[in-house]
Write an enzyme that holds these catalytic residues in place. Structure first.
Site, short mmCIF file in Angstrom:
data_model
loop_
_atom_site.label_atom_id
_atom_site.label_comp_id
_atom_site.label_asym_id
_atom_site.label_seq_id
_atom_site.Cartn_x
_atom_site.Cartn_y
_atom_site.Cartn_z
CD GLU A 52 6.86 15.62 0.64
OE1 GLU A 52 5.76 15.36 0.13
OE2 GLU A 52 7.07 15.55 1.86
CB SER A 81 3.32 5.23 2.36
OG SER A 81 2.84 4.02 1.83
NE ARG A 90 1.45 8.11 1.59
CZ ARG A 90 2.62 8.33 1.00
NH1 ARG A 90 3.73 8.46 1.70
NH2 ARG A 90 2.69 8.42 -0.32
CG HIS A 150 1.47 10.08 -4.65
ND1 HIS A 150 2.37 9.43 -5.48
CD2 HIS A 150 2.05 10.08 -3.43
CE1 HIS A 150 3.44 9.08 -4.77
NE2 HIS A 150 3.27 9.46 -3.52
CG LEU A 190 6.60 11.17 -7.34
CD1 LEU A 190 5.39 11.97 -6.87
CD2 LEU A 190 6.91 10.08 -6.35
CB ALA A 249 5.04 -10.34 -3.23
CG HIS A 306 3.33 13.83 -4.83
ND1 HIS A 306 4.16 14.85 -5.26
CD2 HIS A 306 4.05 13.10 -3.95
CE1 HIS A 306 5.33 14.72 -4.66
NE2 HIS A 306 5.29 13.67 -3.86
NE ARG A 351 3.87 13.77 -0.23
CZ ARG A 351 4.30 12.54 -0.42
NH1 ARG A 351 3.44 11.55 -0.54
NH2 ARG A 351 5.58 12.29 -0.49
CD GLU A 402 -1.17 3.26 -1.80
OE1 GLU A 402 0.03 3.02 -2.07
OE2 GLU A 402 -1.86 4.05 -2.47
CG PHE A 425 10.11 13.70 2.93
CD1 PHE A 425 11.30 13.64 2.23
CD2 PHE A 425 9.00 13.06 2.41
CE1 PHE A 425 11.38 12.93 1.03
CE2 PHE A 425 9.07 12.35 1.21
CZ PHE A 425 10.25 12.29 0.52
CD GLN A 466 -0.41 12.20 -0.16
OE1 GLN A 466 0.41 11.33 -0.38
NE2 GLN A 466 -0.47 12.85 0.99
C1 LIG Z 1 5.90 6.78 -7.59
C2 LIG Z 1 5.69 6.55 -6.12
C3 LIG Z 1 6.64 6.99 -5.20
C4 LIG Z 1 6.45 6.78 -3.83
N1 LIG Z 1 7.41 7.21 -2.96
C5 LIG Z 1 7.26 6.96 -1.63
C6 LIG Z 1 8.28 7.30 -0.72
O1 LIG Z 1 9.34 7.79 -1.07
N2 LIG Z 1 8.08 7.04 0.60
C7 LIG Z 1 6.92 6.46 1.06
O2 LIG Z 1 6.80 6.25 2.27
N3 LIG Z 1 5.95 6.12 0.18
C8 LIG Z 1 6.09 6.34 -1.14
N4 LIG Z 1 5.09 5.97 -2.01
C9 LIG Z 1 3.97 5.18 -1.52
C10 LIG Z 1 4.42 3.75 -1.25
O3 LIG Z 1 5.43 3.40 -2.17
C11 LIG Z 1 3.29 2.74 -1.38
O4 LIG Z 1 2.18 3.18 -0.65
C12 LIG Z 1 3.75 1.39 -0.85
O5 LIG Z 1 4.96 1.00 -1.44
C13 LIG Z 1 2.69 0.34 -1.08
O6 LIG Z 1 3.22 -0.90 -0.72
P1 LIG Z 1 2.29 -2.17 -0.64
O7 LIG Z 1 3.16 -3.28 -0.20
O8 LIG Z 1 1.10 -1.85 0.15
O9 LIG Z 1 1.80 -2.40 -2.15
P2 LIG Z 1 2.60 -2.61 -3.53
O10 LIG Z 1 4.03 -2.39 -3.42
O11 LIG Z 1 1.84 -1.83 -4.54
O12 LIG Z 1 2.40 -4.16 -3.80
C14 LIG Z 1 1.15 -4.71 -4.14
C15 LIG Z 1 1.33 -6.19 -4.41
O13 LIG Z 1 0.06 -6.81 -4.57
C16 LIG Z 1 0.08 -7.65 -5.69
N5 LIG Z 1 -1.31 -7.77 -6.19
C17 LIG Z 1 -2.19 -6.77 -6.42
N6 LIG Z 1 -3.36 -7.26 -6.85
C18 LIG Z 1 -3.23 -8.61 -6.89
C19 LIG Z 1 -4.08 -9.68 -7.27
N7 LIG Z 1 -5.35 -9.47 -7.72
N8 LIG Z 1 -3.59 -10.93 -7.21
C20 LIG Z 1 -2.32 -11.17 -6.78
N9 LIG Z 1 -1.46 -10.19 -6.42
C21 LIG Z 1 -1.93 -8.92 -6.47
C22 LIG Z 1 1.03 -6.99 -6.65
O14 LIG Z 1 1.53 -7.92 -7.57
C23 LIG Z 1 2.11 -6.50 -5.68
O15 LIG Z 1 3.02 -7.52 -5.40
C24 LIG Z 1 5.27 6.15 -3.38
C25 LIG Z 1 4.33 5.70 -4.29
C26 LIG Z 1 4.51 5.92 -5.64
C27 LIG Z 1 3.45 5.46 -6.59
#
Ligand SMILES: Cc1cc2nc3c(=O)[nH]c(=O)nc-3n(C[C@H](O)[C@H](O)[C@H](O)COP(=O)(O)OP(=O)(O)OC[C@H]3O[C@@H](n4cnc5c(N)ncnc54)[C@H](O)[C@@H]3O)c2cc1C
Length: 569
Positions: free
Chosen positions: A243, A379, A374, A339, A240, A11, A230, A274, A363, A113, A228
């Protein structure tokens, strides 16, 4: 047994966007997260989200920058979809209530960016991810047909007799009870796997669970070698520095006071891709022009103070609290750090995986829009566009099928496996020790620079840790919020991820994007303009074992309008 048309696992932004789209498509939806949804790693995204919304900009320009950024490994059909649909998505978010930055004219304002030919990054100060995540969570709460299962941990996926995915097995963290959830369609949105590296910018929960769950089911993983680093992370703890700092005008210096990006990317300087900036920094450090603590300096003082307070306030605090540096007056020591994983579960542009009934987005997935590298702020966009598409598609498809049968026996098997971990007497290593060694191996040998010898040593180490992980014992024997037991399960997931990354990195005998092989320093389009997929044909749902050999295969890169050319910044 709880039943849903569509079960979304995860989520963060991808999962919530998928759940909303599936609900709007008329499905009964369950959305599950191992932590409270607004604590998902998406919350940490600082810099922003890309879209060609400005009339002077175009989606084609955004798409070309993305293709070039990917070092031509990204699938151009998917990139076109993402960039074409981006402006609409930003406006949708704004209408839902995301308070994007506005410029002096009162219009949506952008920042520059890396790797982008126009300033097209929309943002909310340096808390963009948090702002979007909270708005989507509010929307989820509004929907009565969306059931939220917060603090539920998925341990395995379940298939029916025909191999169609039929649901998931979960552990409720509050009381340790295990349940089988039945679903017509499952969407994995479990985020990245940065925790297999140490240090990393990723939160502790980013352990690649979904990637491993799909891998264990026989789903192919694609582009896994593309990890990647960073360019600006704090030495030691990996936190972090966005950027956005360089986007606002910060400079990089080596210990000789040289703005060294002049040598590596004379046109784009600090705002090259990057992979290019990280490699430049690592070269400076390796060749003795870094500071004694293995860093180079990021100088934010050229950015006007007012602007720092307005647009970079979070990193003022991060640098002060975690590095003891006042970035308003002095440079902050940084280095490249783990990253993001460009690779993941192979999907089509509707999020569908080759395993029937299974989808992935965010991701965790590899569509592949990021290819070898990327671009910053692409992302968040990927999570929303492909989360939405997966949710909508799954809802449509679910209408056409009956509920698949999920056998109870797998629930009992999982329960037994967890009981065994809990009851095990301490003889082997601790989870934390194995995890720390894994992080060290990956950061030393599967990082910015790689070679055959180092990758083979890494794989050997991973195989050994795979065996050691089978005997780890835990201290907490209880049922209420037993994080120890989750740590042991996550360790298994992480090792599977590390194996897939290393095997693919060994296979790709060229340098492209984030994969730089010192023994194959050139990009080689003739032989390697193709995706590598890694498939696990091991022992079903158990951890991968040290004698399993993952199967490697190739798939075509989809080119639409851009032929590969030399990549300079
Ligand atoms: C510090 C940081 C800064 C970033 N800044 C940027 C930015 O400025 N711009 C950009 O485009 N990208 C950025 N990124 C990358 C981007 O934030 C992520 O790639 C993206 O938010 C991932 O979203 P997601 O929904 O795929 O996963 P997430 O937001 O990581 O969510 C994963 C979900 O899966 C759930 N989950 C995982 N395993 C299980 C399990 N076994 N059972 C039940 N639930 C589970 C977790 O509870 C969570 O709710 C950044 C990343 C980081 C780490």
């Amino acid at each position: 047994m709880p039943q849903h048309d569509v079960l979304v696992i995860g989520a963060g932004l991808a999962g919530m966007r998928a759940a909303l789209a599936a609900a709007e498509g008329g499905a009964n939806v369950g959305v599950m997260s191992k932590i409270h949804p607004v604590r998902s790693h998406s919350n940490a995204a600082q810099g922003g989200i890309n879209a060609a919304l400005n009339p002077e900009d175009s989606w084609e320009s955004h798409a070309f920058d993305t293709v070039k950024g990917s070092d031509y490994l990204g699938d151009q059909d998917a990139i076109e979809i993402m960039c074409r649909e981006a402006p609409e998505e930003i406006l949708h978010l704004e209408h839902l209530g995301v308070t994007f930055h506005r410029n002096d004219e009162g219009k949506l304002g952008t920042r520059a960016f890396g790797g982008a030919s126009a300033a097209r990054t929309y943002y909310v100060a340096d808390i963009t991810g948090q702002a979007i995540l909270h708005v989507l969570y509010e929307q989820l709460m509004k929907h009565e047909e969306v059931y939220r299962y917060e603090e539920y941990f998925v341990t395995a996926l379940v298939q029916d007799e025909t191999g169609h995915v039929a649901g998931a097995i979960t552990r409720n963290l509050r009381d340790g009870s295990m349940e089988l959830f039945n679903a017509k369609k499952v969407i994995l949105c479990t985020g990245g796997n940065g925790q297999i590296y140490n240090p990393t910018t990723n939160a502790l929960v980013c352990t690649g669970d979904g990637i491993a769950l799909a891998y264990r089911l026989g789903a192919p993983l694609m582009d896994m070698e593309m990890v990647q680093y960073h360019p600006t992370t704090l030495a030691g703890n990996g936190l972090l520095i966005t950027e956005g700092a360089r986007g606002e005008g910060a400079h990089l210096y080596n210990a000789e006071g040289e703005r060294f990006m002049e040598k590596y990317a004379p046109n784009k300087m600090e705002l090259a891709s990057r992979d290019v900036v990280s490699r430049a920094e690592q070269t400076e450090i390796n060749e003795g022009r870094g500071f004694p603590d293995g860093t180079v300096h990021l100088d934010i003082t050229p950015v006007p103070r007012k602007r720092i307070h307005e647009a970079l306030r979070e990193i003022v605090m991060v640098a002060r609290d975690f590095a003891g540096v006042d970035i308003l007056n002095e440079p902050v020591p940084i280095k490249p750090g783990n990253h993001y994983v460009m690779g993941g579960i192979k999907t089509d542009t509707d999020g569908l995986c080759p395993v029937p009934g299974l989808y992935a987005a965010g991701e965790t997935a590899c569509v592949s829009v990021h290819g070898g590298n990327r671009l910053g702020a692409n992302s968040l966009l990927d999570t929303l566009i492909f989360g939405r598409r997966a949710g909508a598609h799954a809802a449509r498809e679910a209408k056409a099928i009956a509920m698949p049968t999920a056998a109870h026996s797998q629930l009992e098997d999982e329960q037994r496996a967890i009981d065994t971990i809990v009851r095990r007497e301490r003889s082997g290593r601790r989870v934390s020790e194995v995890k720390a060694e894994l992080g060290r191996i990956m950061d030393a040998k599967v990082a910015v620079y790689r070679d055959d010898e180092g990758l083979k040593e890494a794989l050997e180490g991973i195989k050994r840790l795979q065996e050691e992980a089978k005997t780890v014992a835990i201290d907490d024997k209880g049922t209420v919020f037993n994080q120890d037991v989750l740590g042991a399960l996550e360790l298994g997931f992480m090792i599977d991820n590390a194996e897939a990354i290393t095997v693919a990195a060994l296979e790709r005998k060229e340098s492209r994007g984030a994969q730089y092989r010192t023994d194959f320093p050139e990009r080689n389009d003739e032989e390697w303009l193709k995706h590598i997929t890694v498939t696990h044909h091991g022992n079903g749902n158990g951890n991968a074992s040290s004698d399993d050999v993952p199967e490697l295969a190739y798939s075509e890169v989809t080119l639409t309008q851009w032929q590969p050319e030399a990549r300079t910044y």
